[in-house]
Design an enzyme around this catalytic site. Structure first.
Site, mmCIF file in Angstrom:
data_model
loop_
_atom_site.group_PDB
_atom_site.id
_atom_site.type_symbol
_atom_site.label_atom_id
_atom_site.label_comp_id
_atom_site.label_asym_id
_atom_site.label_seq_id
_atom_site.Cartn_x
_atom_site.Cartn_y
_atom_site.Cartn_z
ATOM 1 N N HIS A 141 15.925 64.922 79.126
ATOM 2 C CA HIS A 141 16.573 63.942 79.987
ATOM 3 C C HIS A 141 16.246 62.488 79.632
ATOM 4 O O HIS A 141 16.006 61.670 80.521
ATOM 5 C CB HIS A 141 16.194 64.198 81.453
ATOM 6 C CG HIS A 141 16.570 65.576 81.925
ATOM 7 N ND1 HIS A 141 15.923 66.232 82.932
ATOM 8 C CD2 HIS A 141 17.535 66.429 81.494
ATOM 9 C CE1 HIS A 141 16.471 67.426 83.121
ATOM 10 N NE2 HIS A 141 17.457 67.565 82.252
ATOM 11 N N HIS A 163 18.491 66.987 86.845
ATOM 12 C CA HIS A 163 18.999 67.019 85.470
ATOM 13 C C HIS A 163 20.132 65.990 85.427
ATOM 14 O O HIS A 163 20.744 65.686 86.437
ATOM 15 C CB HIS A 163 19.503 68.412 85.133
ATOM 16 C CG HIS A 163 18.447 69.476 85.290
ATOM 17 N ND1 HIS A 163 17.948 70.177 84.233
ATOM 18 C CD2 HIS A 163 17.790 69.923 86.386
ATOM 19 C CE1 HIS A 163 17.028 71.039 84.663
ATOM 20 N NE2 HIS A 163 16.913 70.898 85.970
HETATM 21 C C1 LIG Z 1 19.216 70.890 75.110
HETATM 22 C C2 LIG Z 1 19.619 70.137 76.333
HETATM 23 C C3 LIG Z 1 19.599 70.765 77.566
HETATM 24 C C4 LIG Z 1 19.972 70.061 78.709
HETATM 25 N N1 LIG Z 1 20.081 70.738 79.889
HETATM 26 C C5 LIG Z 1 20.665 70.128 80.961
HETATM 27 C C6 LIG Z 1 21.013 70.868 82.111
HETATM 28 O O1 LIG Z 1 20.815 72.084 82.175
HETATM 29 N N2 LIG Z 1 21.600 70.206 83.139
HETATM 30 C C7 LIG Z 1 21.845 68.871 83.086
HETATM 31 O O2 LIG Z 1 22.342 68.307 84.056
HETATM 32 N N3 LIG Z 1 21.512 68.140 82.009
HETATM 33 C C8 LIG Z 1 20.967 68.759 80.930
HETATM 34 N N4 LIG Z 1 20.711 68.056 79.791
HETATM 35 C C9 LIG Z 1 20.931 66.616 79.830
HETATM 36 C C10 LIG Z 1 22.398 66.231 79.838
HETATM 37 O O3 LIG Z 1 23.165 67.141 79.083
HETATM 38 C C11 LIG Z 1 22.515 64.813 79.252
HETATM 39 O O4 LIG Z 1 21.664 63.941 79.945
HETATM 40 C C12 LIG Z 1 23.934 64.276 79.391
HETATM 41 O O5 LIG Z 1 24.848 65.212 78.876
HETATM 42 C C13 LIG Z 1 24.032 62.953 78.659
HETATM 43 O O6 LIG Z 1 25.375 62.510 78.646
HETATM 44 P P1 LIG Z 1 25.763 61.221 77.809
HETATM 45 O O7 LIG Z 1 27.224 61.047 77.990
HETATM 46 O O8 LIG Z 1 24.852 60.125 78.158
HETATM 47 O O9 LIG Z 1 25.416 61.593 76.292
HETATM 48 P P2 LIG Z 1 25.962 62.766 75.375
HETATM 49 O O10 LIG Z 1 26.632 63.826 76.173
HETATM 50 O O11 LIG Z 1 24.843 63.193 74.501
HETATM 51 O O12 LIG Z 1 27.116 62.090 74.523
HETATM 52 C C14 LIG Z 1 26.905 61.119 73.535
HETATM 53 C C15 LIG Z 1 27.964 61.340 72.470
HETATM 54 O O13 LIG Z 1 28.032 60.211 71.632
HETATM 55 C C16 LIG Z 1 28.108 60.637 70.294
HETATM 56 N N5 LIG Z 1 27.602 59.557 69.466
HETATM 57 C C17 LIG Z 1 26.340 59.069 69.411
HETATM 58 N N6 LIG Z 1 26.277 58.041 68.548
HETATM 59 C C18 LIG Z 1 27.527 57.860 68.059
HETATM 60 C C19 LIG Z 1 28.103 56.949 67.125
HETATM 61 N N7 LIG Z 1 27.363 56.023 66.512
HETATM 62 N N8 LIG Z 1 29.422 57.060 66.866
HETATM 63 C C20 LIG Z 1 30.192 58.002 67.468
HETATM 64 N N9 LIG Z 1 29.684 58.890 68.348
HETATM 65 C C21 LIG Z 1 28.373 58.809 68.644
HETATM 66 C C22 LIG Z 1 27.279 61.902 70.269
HETATM 67 O O14 LIG Z 1 27.570 62.714 69.167
HETATM 68 C C23 LIG Z 1 27.666 62.536 71.595
HETATM 69 O O15 LIG Z 1 28.815 63.337 71.495
HETATM 70 C C24 LIG Z 1 20.334 68.709 78.627
HETATM 71 C C25 LIG Z 1 20.367 68.076 77.398
HETATM 72 C C26 LIG Z 1 20.023 68.774 76.244
HETATM 73 C C27 LIG Z 1 20.089 68.088 74.923
#
Ligand SMILES: Cc1cc2nc3c(=O)[nH]c(=O)nc-3n(C[C@H](O)[C@H](O)[C@H](O)COP(=O)(O)OP(=O)(O)OC[C@H]3O[C@@H](n4cnc5c(N)ncnc54)[C@H](O)[C@@H]3O)c2cc1C
Ligand SMILES: *[C@@H]1O[C@H](CO)[C@@H](O)[C@H](O)[C@H]1NC(C)=O
Ligand SMILES: *[C@@H]1O[C@H](CO)[C@@H](O)[C@H](O)[C@H]1NC(C)=O
Ligand SMILES: *[C@@H]1O[C@H](CO)[C@@H](O)[C@H](O)[C@H]1NC(C)=O
Ligand SMILES: *[C@@H]1O[C@H](CO)[C@@H](O)[C@H](O)[C@H]1NC(C)=O
Ligand SMILES: *[C@@H]1O[C@H](CO)[C@@H](O)[C@H](O)[C@H]1NC(C)=O
Ligand SMILES: *[C@@H]1O[C@H](CO)[C@@H](O)[C@H](O)[C@H]1NC(C)=O
Ligand SMILES: *[C@@H]1O[C@H](CO)[C@@H](O)[C@H](O)[C@H]1NC(C)=O
Ligand SMILES: *[C@@H]1O[C@H](CO)[C@@H](O)[C@H](O)[C@H]1NC(C)=O
Ligand SMILES: *[C@@H]1O[C@H](CO)[C@@H](O)[C@H](O)[C@H]1NC(C)=O
Ligand SMILES: *[C@@H]1O[C@H](CO)[C@@H](O)[C@H](O)[C@H]1NC(C)=O
Ligand SMILES: *[C@@H]1O[C@H](CO)[C@@H](O)[C@H](O)[C@H]1NC(C)=O
Ligand SMILES: *[C@@H]1O[C@H](CO)[C@@H](O)[C@H](O)[C@H]1NC(C)=O
Length: 701
Positions: free
Chosen positions: A583, A626
């Site tokens: 997280h 989470h």
């Molecule tokens: C293994 C794991 C288990 C987890 N389990 C849970 C759970 O059970 N429940 C829960 O609520 N949360 C869980 N989390 C946390 C939750 O999934 C994340 O906090 C949340 O999805 C983050 O969302 P976000 O949009 O910030 O980032 P992300 O969903 O990570 O999206 C970021 C995106 O940007 C892309 N990106 C990055 N840099 C660039 C760039 N320079 N150019 C183009 N694209 C780029 C990445 O490839 C990615 O697709 C977990 C996370 C992980 C990794």
């Protein structure tokens, strides 16, 4: 978390048949009533497979992850605005079954594969000098495609504390975020059988039922789950009848992002993109890493405007650019968003100068205030079946789709233990001591000498120490039934995860090459309060394993075992084993500029005219939750804010952000009434079918 290596050993990137083969070109009418001749494969829905995009878009979204795809779907509801998503990872089509089948988060994990960024921290002083793996999804849907599916929400007290940290923060108080989280959600109540077997309690009034993200319970439950809330209650942690309505503490069976129609994962693509008809104004391009934002020559120095976004498929691939006429929205996640800002010359000037990137905006807070949940687990041998033992025995391999409910089983038995659950009455002294340590902590533990960053550390610290005196969770306790140990798959693990750290770290670039990972230093357990809380949480985990009725399933403690007794024993053992609960956040914190903030309450980056950040990097504090559900809420509210600026859609009436036809994902919803028979749902029905199956997990989350 500790059996991550076992998980990795089990990776099989089976090239299962893509759900998106075939397809045809057609003339059809889009949801806005226009005749469309699409170059898109009709069944591939807005994802551009031939690489052909336009030269210019109104909105360019950097990162097609959890938040990015949600925002793209909402902004493209306005047919007048064109939207492009640039995603570094692939579509995920080639690994559909690893993504779609919930249990495959454990049995066919994408962690360690090319769909994972595979980040590592730098060696952590307070973690026996270990480098700790930081997986992140690198695929459309981002981390929502690889996560553990837990769908839980922060509490009102925490969200209101966030809103209070920044001027205009009423957009981010509980009422706003609660409405936005409900807007993203389609809740399905458990069947009567699952509800009884799991002793599940919930209040439908706390859920949305017309949103795109499916939130439900698995189709199969292991009997020991039904003993969870009773066991917690027996050690003084009461069960929660409604963990989703703002009081997210106590013991409960968590919902998961599962589509109960076919027991598949409801990640951001499945929720927000796949159900859409092709939209002529929405393009989603995979395999496209954004390498930097390019600012318009001559735009004002204190209000720089981006006019194009540069991207590339590979490190050596040609750099392409696409113009942007309205806004760039960074949704690259807690690591990607600050990295792109720094690559664009927006960040701490010393970091940028060290890698010869011209400083466009000296913004010292970029990458700072980095916070995460740390976690480890106490494991027990069990005589019962576990999810892992059923899976290993192929007991879940059933014909005719009957496997789906079995394979939808994932861990969900949860508790948020408050400070007095951990420390008893001593907590008031503990809280006082932490409050008194503010200035020493700010001067010795902050990985920046910048006074604004230190002020931000203090503001976060102050909010965190005040929240400590409330019933919010300080430690999350998870019953984990899907894992194995070296010798056995009949393992029950009880994890403890720190929720409100006082340690803050940072990430920064040490290379101007966008394809090099940033340096990640979460500065774990640098504040001793974190060590104390984690230790006391682990003691609770051990105690739970020895408490009836859960104890009837326990044969013996496997790890850490009888040798670990004193506080020093626990601390030394935990330092060798804790990992991330996955997280990381706060690396583009929403705080005042004078406190090292990166974005304001409208998500706008300080010093830039047309760039916002909208992902888990902007939360200024950690939550006892989470992060995917608050991230979906943040994305919905971000879309409301952007549309209020560009479409005149009033922010106070989010339900007016409505797509014109029922086929699209958005939409108004009637007030959620208590339509199900919830007198029954709220009664703890601890009726235990002793069918006997448990399982152990491999990773937390
Ligand atoms: C293994 C794991 C288990 C987890 N389990 C849970 C759970 O059970 N429940 C829960 O609520 N949360 C869980 N989390 C946390 C939750 O999934 C994340 O906090 C949340 O999805 C983050 O969302 P976000 O949009 O910030 O980032 P992300 O969903 O990570 O999206 C970021 C995106 O940007 C892309 N990106 C990055 N840099 C660039 C760039 N320079 N150019 C183009 N694209 C780029 C990445 O490839 C990615 O697709 C977990 C996370 C992980 C990794
Ligand atoms: C992305 O790149 C991978 C590896 O080169 C390739 O197999 C895949 O087909 C590409 N995806 C798209 C949508 O072009
Ligand atoms: C992109 O912007 C550049 C510079 O402003 C301009 O010369 C070019 O014509 C634009 N391209 C498109 C497709 O709008
Ligand atoms: C699109 O633009 C047209 C012309 O300016 C306007 O009449 C229409 O209301 C706009 N549509 C939306 C959905 O904002
Ligand atoms: C729904 O039912 C619960 C339990 O009876 C009650 O506490 C709650 O106030 C109800 N919500 C609404 C919106 O009626
Ligand atoms: C919500 O989910 C249920 C169960 O799958 C489904 O029947 C219903 O159509 C969904 N509602 C929306 C608005 O998608
Ligand atoms: C659950 O608890 C009951 C006692 O209340 C016990 O009989 C049963 O064996 C337990 N089941 C499991 C699977 O732990
Ligand atoms: C699951 O069901 C939904 C409809 O609710 C459908 O859109 C989706 O394609 C299905 N997923 C899979 C993997 O079959
Ligand atoms: C389970 O199935 C796999 C693959 O078919 C097989 O190799 C294995 O022996 C089976 N295990 C058991 C316990 O039957
Ligand atoms: C934090 O609280 C302390 C003590 O109340 C106060 O002196 C300090 O100014 C606060 N710092 C910030 C940034 O709010
Ligand atoms: C923690 O929860 C217990 C049990 O509900 C409650 O008695 C106690 O007051 C809570 N502690 C705090 C600090 O709110
Ligand atoms: C900053 O630039 C944006 C366009 O990039 C413009 O809309 C905004 O009005 C400008 N703000 C100020 C204070 O000049
Ligand atoms: C919910 O209850 C209100 C007040 O009784 C009623 O007006 C409304 O139609 C109900 N909504 C639904 C979806 O049943």
């Amino acid at each position: 978390m500790r059996s991550l290596s076992l998980l990795l050993a089990g990776i099989s990137l089976s090239s299962c048949a893509s759900a998106f083969t075939g397809g045809h070109r057609d003339i059809f009418h889009d949801e806005f009533g226009h005749e469309v001749r699409s170059d898109h494969d009709l069944r591939r829905r807005n994802i551009v497979y031939n690489g052909q995009i336009s030269g210019s878009y109104d909105f360019v979204i950097v990162g097609g992850g959890t938040a990015g795809l949600a925002i793209a779907a909402r902004l493209s509801e306005d047919s007048n605005h064109t939207v492009l998503v640039l995603e570094a990872g692939d579509t995920g089509d080639a690994v559909a079954s690893s993504i779609n089948i919930p249990g495959n988060a454990y049995y066919s994990s994408l962690l360690g594969s090319s769909y994972d960024w595979n980040y590592q921290t730098v060696p952590q002083d307070n973690a026996a000098n270990r480098q700790i793996a930081w997986p992140r999804g690198k695929v459309l849907s981002g981390s929502s495609a690889i996560n553990g599916l837990y769908a839980v929400r922060p509490s009102k007290l925490e969200v209101d504390a966030w809103g209070a940290l920044v001027p205009g923060g009423d957009k981010w108080n509980w009422n706003s975020l609660f409405a936005a989280m409900k807007k993203s959600e389609n809740f399905t109540a458990p069947s009567a059988q699952i509800e009884a077997e799991g002793s599940i309690m919930y209040d439908p009034a706390s859920h949305g039922t017309s949103g795109p993200v499916h939130v439900s319970y698995p189709g199969y439950i292991l009997p020991v789950v039904g003993n969870w809330t009773q066991t917690l209650s027996d050690i003084g942690i009461p069960f929660s009848a409604d963990a989703n309505g703002g009081d997210g503490w106590g013991g409960f069976i968590a919902t998961s992002t599962i589509n109960p129609a076919n027991w598949t994962r409801s990640h951001s693509r499945a929720a927000y993109i796949d159900p859409l008809p092709p939209r002529p104004n929405l393009d989603i391009l995979a395999n496209s890493t954004v390498t930097r934002l390019i600012f318009a020559a001559g735009s004002p120095q204190n209000n720089l405007s981006v006019n194009s976004v540069e991207f590339a498929a590979t490190r050596t691939g040609a750099r392409q650019t696409v113009n942007v006429t309205k806004e760039v929205i960074l949704a690259g996640g807690a690591i990607g968003s600050p990295q792109v800002l720094m690559l664009s010359g927006v960040g701490p000037s010393d970091v940028l100068q060290a890698v010869n990137i011209p400083v466009n905006v000296n913004l010292p807070g970029v990458g700072q205030h980095l916070q995460d949940h740390i976690s480890t687990q106490v494991t027990f041998q069990t005589s019962d079946d576990t999810a892992a033992s059923l899976h290993a025995a192929n007991a879940t391999d059933l014909p005719n789709g009957q496997s789906s409910p079995f394979l939808s089983f994932i861990n969900s038995a949860t508790a948020y233990a408050n400070i007095s659950d951990l420390l008893g009455d001593y907590y008031t002294t503990f809280q006082q001591d932490i409050a008194s340590a503010l200035s020493t902590s700010a001067s010795t533990l902050v990985p920046s000498t910048d006074p604004t960053v230190r002020a931000g550390y203090e503001a976060i610290y102050n909010a965190t120490v005040q929240l400590m005196g409330t019933p919010i969770g300080q430690i999350e306790i998870l019953l984990s039934l899907t894992g194995t140990s070296q010798s056995s798959n009949k393992i029950i693990a009880i994890q403890a995860a720190l929720q409100h750290p006082f340690s803050q770290g940072r990430l920064y670039i040490n290379s101007s090459d966008p394809f090099d990972p940033p340096v990640i230093d979460p500065n774990y357990a640098s504040h001793s309060a974190d060590i104390v809380m984690l230790r006391e949480g682990l003691k609770l985990a051990r105690k739970l394993g020895g408490t009836a009725p859960l104890s009837s399933a326990v044969l013996s403690e496997v790890s850490p075992g009888a040798a670990v007794q004193s506080d020093d024993d626990w601390d030394a053992w935990a330092a060798k084993g804790f990992g991330t609960e996955f997280h990381p956040s706060c690396s583009c914190a929403m705080l005042p500029l004078a406190q090292g903030g990166v974005v304001d309450a409208d998500l706008k980056v300080y010093g830039l005219g047309n760039v916002r950040v909208a992902d888990a990097s902007v939360f200024p504090i950690q939550f006892a939750a989470h992060l995917q559900m608050p991230t979906y809420g943040l994305a919905e509210q971000a879309a409301n804010i952007v549309r209020a600026q560009w479409n005149g859609v009033a922010l106070s009436q989010p339900s007016s952000v409505t797509p014109p036809t029922p086929t699209s994902t958005g939409g108004p919803k009637p007030t959620d009434n208590n339509t199900t028979s919830d007198a029954a749902a709220l009664v703890p029905s601890i009726s235990l079918a002793l069918a006997g199956a448990v399982a152990v997990l491999a990773f937390g989350l």
